[in-house]
Design a protein around this motif. Structure first.
Motif, PDB file in Angstrom:
ATOM      1  N   LYS A  20       0.755  -1.218  -0.085  1.00 37.84           N
ATOM      2  CA  LYS A  20      -0.345   0.280   0.314  1.00 37.84           C
ATOM      3  C   LYS A  20       0.986   1.298  -0.393  1.00 37.84           C
ATOM      4  CE  LYS A  20      -1.254  -0.065   5.207  1.00 37.84           C
ATOM      5  NZ  LYS A  20      -2.236   0.449   5.273  1.00 37.84           N
ATOM      6  N   ARG A  21       1.831   0.948   0.335  1.00 37.37           N
ATOM      7  CA  ARG A  21       2.758   2.698   0.453  1.00 37.37           C
ATOM      8  C   ARG A  21       3.274   2.703  -1.091  1.00 37.37           C
ATOM      9  NH1 ARG A  21       7.775   0.124   3.023  1.00 37.37           N
ATOM     10  NH2 ARG A  21       7.854  -1.526   1.807  1.00 37.37           N
ATOM     11  N   SER A  22       2.940   1.783  -2.359  1.00 41.32           N
ATOM     12  CA  SER A  22       3.253   2.299  -3.640  1.00 41.32           C
ATOM     13  C   SER A  22       2.077   2.940  -4.093  1.00 41.32           C
ATOM     14  CB  SER A  22       3.140   1.527  -4.662  1.00 41.32           C
ATOM     15  OG  SER A  22       4.124   0.910  -3.617  1.00 41.32           O
ATOM     16  N   ALA A  23       1.192   3.375  -3.223  1.00 40.51           N
ATOM     17  CA  ALA A  23      -0.365   3.970  -3.895  1.00 40.51           C
ATOM     18  C   ALA A  23      -0.148   5.665  -3.507  1.00 40.51           C
ATOM     19  CB  ALA A  23      -1.836   3.606  -3.117  1.00 40.51           C
ATOM     20  N   VAL A  24       0.763   6.307  -2.463  1.00 41.56           N
ATOM     21  CA  VAL A  24       1.123   7.618  -2.355  1.00 41.56           C
ATOM     22  C   VAL A  24       0.058   8.625  -2.601  1.00 41.56           C
ATOM     23  CG1 VAL A  24       3.635   7.698  -2.626  1.00 41.56           C
ATOM     24  CG2 VAL A  24       2.544   8.962  -0.788  1.00 41.56           C
ATOM     25  N   LEU A  25       1.370   8.313  -4.573  1.00 46.22           N
ATOM     26  CA  LEU A  25       0.766   9.195  -5.188  1.00 46.22           C
ATOM     27  C   LEU A  25      -1.269   9.588  -5.226  1.00 46.22           C
ATOM     28  CD1 LEU A  25       3.144   8.998  -8.337  1.00 46.22           C
ATOM     29  CD2 LEU A  25       2.764  10.944  -6.049  1.00 46.22           C
ATOM     30  N   PRO A  26      -1.236   8.501  -5.826  1.00 41.70           N
ATOM     31  CA  PRO A  26      -3.044   8.407  -5.824  1.00 41.70           C
ATOM     32  C   PRO A  26      -3.779   8.407  -4.656  1.00 41.70           C
ATOM     33  CG  PRO A  26      -2.491   5.689  -6.678  1.00 41.70           C
ATOM     34  CD  PRO A  26      -1.315   7.456  -6.409  1.00 41.70           C
ATOM     35  N   ALA A  27      -3.427   8.537  -3.404  1.00 39.77           N
ATOM     36  CA  ALA A  27      -3.538   8.748  -2.112  1.00 39.77           C
ATOM     37  C   ALA A  27      -3.950  10.496  -1.580  1.00 39.77           C
ATOM     38  CB  ALA A  27      -2.435   8.173  -0.693  1.00 39.77           C
ATOM     39  N   LEU A  28      -2.326  11.117  -2.105  1.00 37.54           N
ATOM     40  CA  LEU A  28      -2.480  12.514  -2.210  1.00 37.54           C
ATOM     41  C   LEU A  28      -3.228  13.272  -3.177  1.00 37.54           C
ATOM     42  CD1 LEU A  28       1.456  12.357  -2.214  1.00 37.54           C
ATOM     43  CD2 LEU A  28      -0.328  13.310  -0.211  1.00 37.54           C
ATOM     44  N   TYR A  29      -3.433  12.787  -4.360  1.00 38.05           N
ATOM     45  CA  TYR A  29      -4.485  13.216  -5.436  1.00 38.05           C
ATOM     46  C   TYR A  29      -5.567  13.526  -4.925  1.00 38.05           C
ATOM     47  CZ  TYR A  29      -0.247  13.973  -8.746  1.00 38.05           C
ATOM     48  OH  TYR A  29       0.396  13.876  -9.707  1.00 38.05           O
ATOM     49  N   ILE A  30      -6.220  11.992  -3.914  1.00 37.08           N
ATOM     50  CA  ILE A  30      -7.109  12.262  -3.900  1.00 37.08           C
ATOM     51  C   ILE A  30      -7.183  13.377  -2.798  1.00 37.08           C
ATOM     52  CG2 ILE A  30      -9.227  10.559  -1.857  1.00 37.08           C
ATOM     53  CD1 ILE A  30      -7.893   8.035  -3.871  1.00 37.08           C
ATOM     54  N   ALA A  31      -6.055  13.139  -2.011  1.00 37.43           N
ATOM     55  CA  ALA A  31      -6.290  14.387  -0.367  1.00 37.43           C
ATOM     56  C   ALA A  31      -6.433  15.669  -1.051  1.00 37.43           C
ATOM     57  CB  ALA A  31      -5.164  13.751   0.049  1.00 37.43           C
ATOM     58  N   GLN A  32      -5.797  15.808  -2.355  1.00 34.90           N
ATOM     59  CA  GLN A  32      -5.358  17.431  -2.953  1.00 34.90           C
ATOM     60  C   GLN A  32      -6.824  17.407  -3.428  1.00 34.90           C
ATOM     61  OE1 GLN A  32      -2.020  19.563  -4.102  1.00 34.90           O
ATOM     62  NE2 GLN A  32      -2.728  17.948  -6.343  1.00 34.90           N
ATOM     63  N   ARG A  33      -7.588  16.748  -3.665  1.00 33.38           N
ATOM     64  CA  ARG A  33      -8.503  16.797  -4.746  1.00 33.38           C
ATOM     65  C   ARG A  33      -9.733  18.449  -4.673  1.00 33.38           C
ATOM     66  NH1 ARG A  33     -10.850  11.695  -6.867  1.00 33.38           N
ATOM     67  NH2 ARG A  33     -12.112  12.170  -4.697  1.00 33.38           N
ATOM     68  N   ALA A  34     -10.329  18.179  -3.317  1.00 36.65           N
ATOM     69  CA  ALA A  34     -11.308  19.306  -2.961  1.00 36.65           C
ATOM     70  C   ALA A  34     -10.873  20.352  -2.776  1.00 36.65           C
ATOM     71  CB  ALA A  34     -12.140  18.410  -0.994  1.00 36.65           C
ATOM     72  N   ARG A  35      -9.923  20.645  -2.512  1.00 36.88           N
ATOM     73  CA  ARG A  35      -8.922  21.988  -1.941  1.00 36.88           C
ATOM     74  C   ARG A  35      -8.327  22.261  -3.417  1.00 36.88           C
ATOM     75  NH1 ARG A  35      -9.892  20.871   2.500  1.00 36.88           N
ATOM     76  NH2 ARG A  35      -7.522  19.629   2.549  1.00 36.88           N
ATOM     77  N   ASN A  36      -7.763  22.094  -4.066  1.00 36.37           N
ATOM     78  CA  ASN A  36      -5.962  22.119  -4.809  1.00 36.37           C
ATOM     79  C   ASN A  36      -5.405  22.222  -4.618  1.00 36.37           C
ATOM     80  OD1 ASN A  36      -7.286  21.160  -7.399  1.00 36.37           O
ATOM     81  ND2 ASN A  36      -8.092  23.572  -7.470  1.00 36.37           N
ATOM     82  N   TYR A  37      -5.037  22.184  -2.995  1.00 31.16           N
ATOM     83  CA  TYR A  37      -3.261  22.238  -2.173  1.00 31.16           C
ATOM     84  C   TYR A  37      -4.451  20.838  -0.924  1.00 31.16           C
ATOM     85  CZ  TYR A  37      -5.061  25.194   1.665  1.00 31.16           C
ATOM     86  OH  TYR A  37      -6.429  25.841   2.465  1.00 31.16           O
ATOM     87  N   LEU A  38      -2.732  20.215  -0.517  1.00 31.37           N
ATOM     88  CA  LEU A  38      -2.843  20.139   0.604  1.00 31.37           C
ATOM     89  C   LEU A  38      -2.385  20.196   2.221  1.00 31.37           C
ATOM     90  CD1 LEU A  38      -1.128  17.515  -1.377  1.00 31.37           C
ATOM     91  CD2 LEU A  38      -2.557  16.593   0.321  1.00 31.37           C
TER      92      LEU A  38
END
Ligand code: FES
Length: 161
Positions: A20-38
């Motif tokens: 699951k560590r390999s999913a860090v990029l998709p996870a970050l894109y999901i987290a960023q999507r609502a506000r356009n930043y993290l």
């Protein structure tokens, strides 16, 4: 912090990754999507969801320019001003766009928080100058009038939403 819906979406994605560590990029894109930043909470949430350290996630966020730590507009308008485009007038196009939006020549975010305008390097469409990528969608062979109309359309969409 990831919402319940975002956690569910991430769990679906994790089924495709043996580690699951390999999913860090998709996870970050999901987290960023609502506000356009993290936010720091988003980064901590991704680290917890993937069982990796916050420092590792921060390092990844710092490396990828599509991952953002600063507040941005709803629409991110990226104009290529790299050399091949600059030779065909992209820098002037960019400067005029910033001026019409009331931004400094280097770009920034409009007062209404709707548009973040920034110059970027090659978008791999060097024969379609001037071009812009707006929230990952390409707009090519632009003119001042055409990008103004595109931004007006996005402004109307945003008011209707
Ligand atoms: S240099 Fe601008 S798209 Fe390639």
């Amino acid at each position: 912090m990831l919402s319940e819906a975002e956690h569910q979406e991430l769990n679906e994605i994790l089924k495709k990754y043996p580690d699951k560590r390999s999913a860090v990029l998709p996870a970050l894109y999901i987290a960023q999507r609502a506000r356009n930043y993290l936010t720091d909470d988003d980064i901590r949430g991704v680290a917890e969801a993937l069982d990796i350290s916050v420092t590792e996630v921060q390092a990844i966020v710092g490396f990828y320019t599509l991952l953002r730590k600063d507040p941005t507009g709803k629409y991110i308008v990226q104009v290529c001003t790299d050399l091949p485009c600059a030779l065909r007038g992209a820098e002037e196009f960019y400067r005029r766009l910033c001026q019409r939006l009331g931004l400094p020549p280097q770009g920034g975010t409009t007062d209404d928080g709707l548009f973040t305008v920034e110059a970027v390097v090659c978008l791999a469409a060097c024969d379609k100058v001037p071009l812009a990528q707006i929230n990952l969608k390409y707009y090519e062979n632009l003119s001042d009038d055409r990008i103004d109309a595109i931004l007006d359309g996005l402004r109307r969409d945003s008011e209707d939403a």
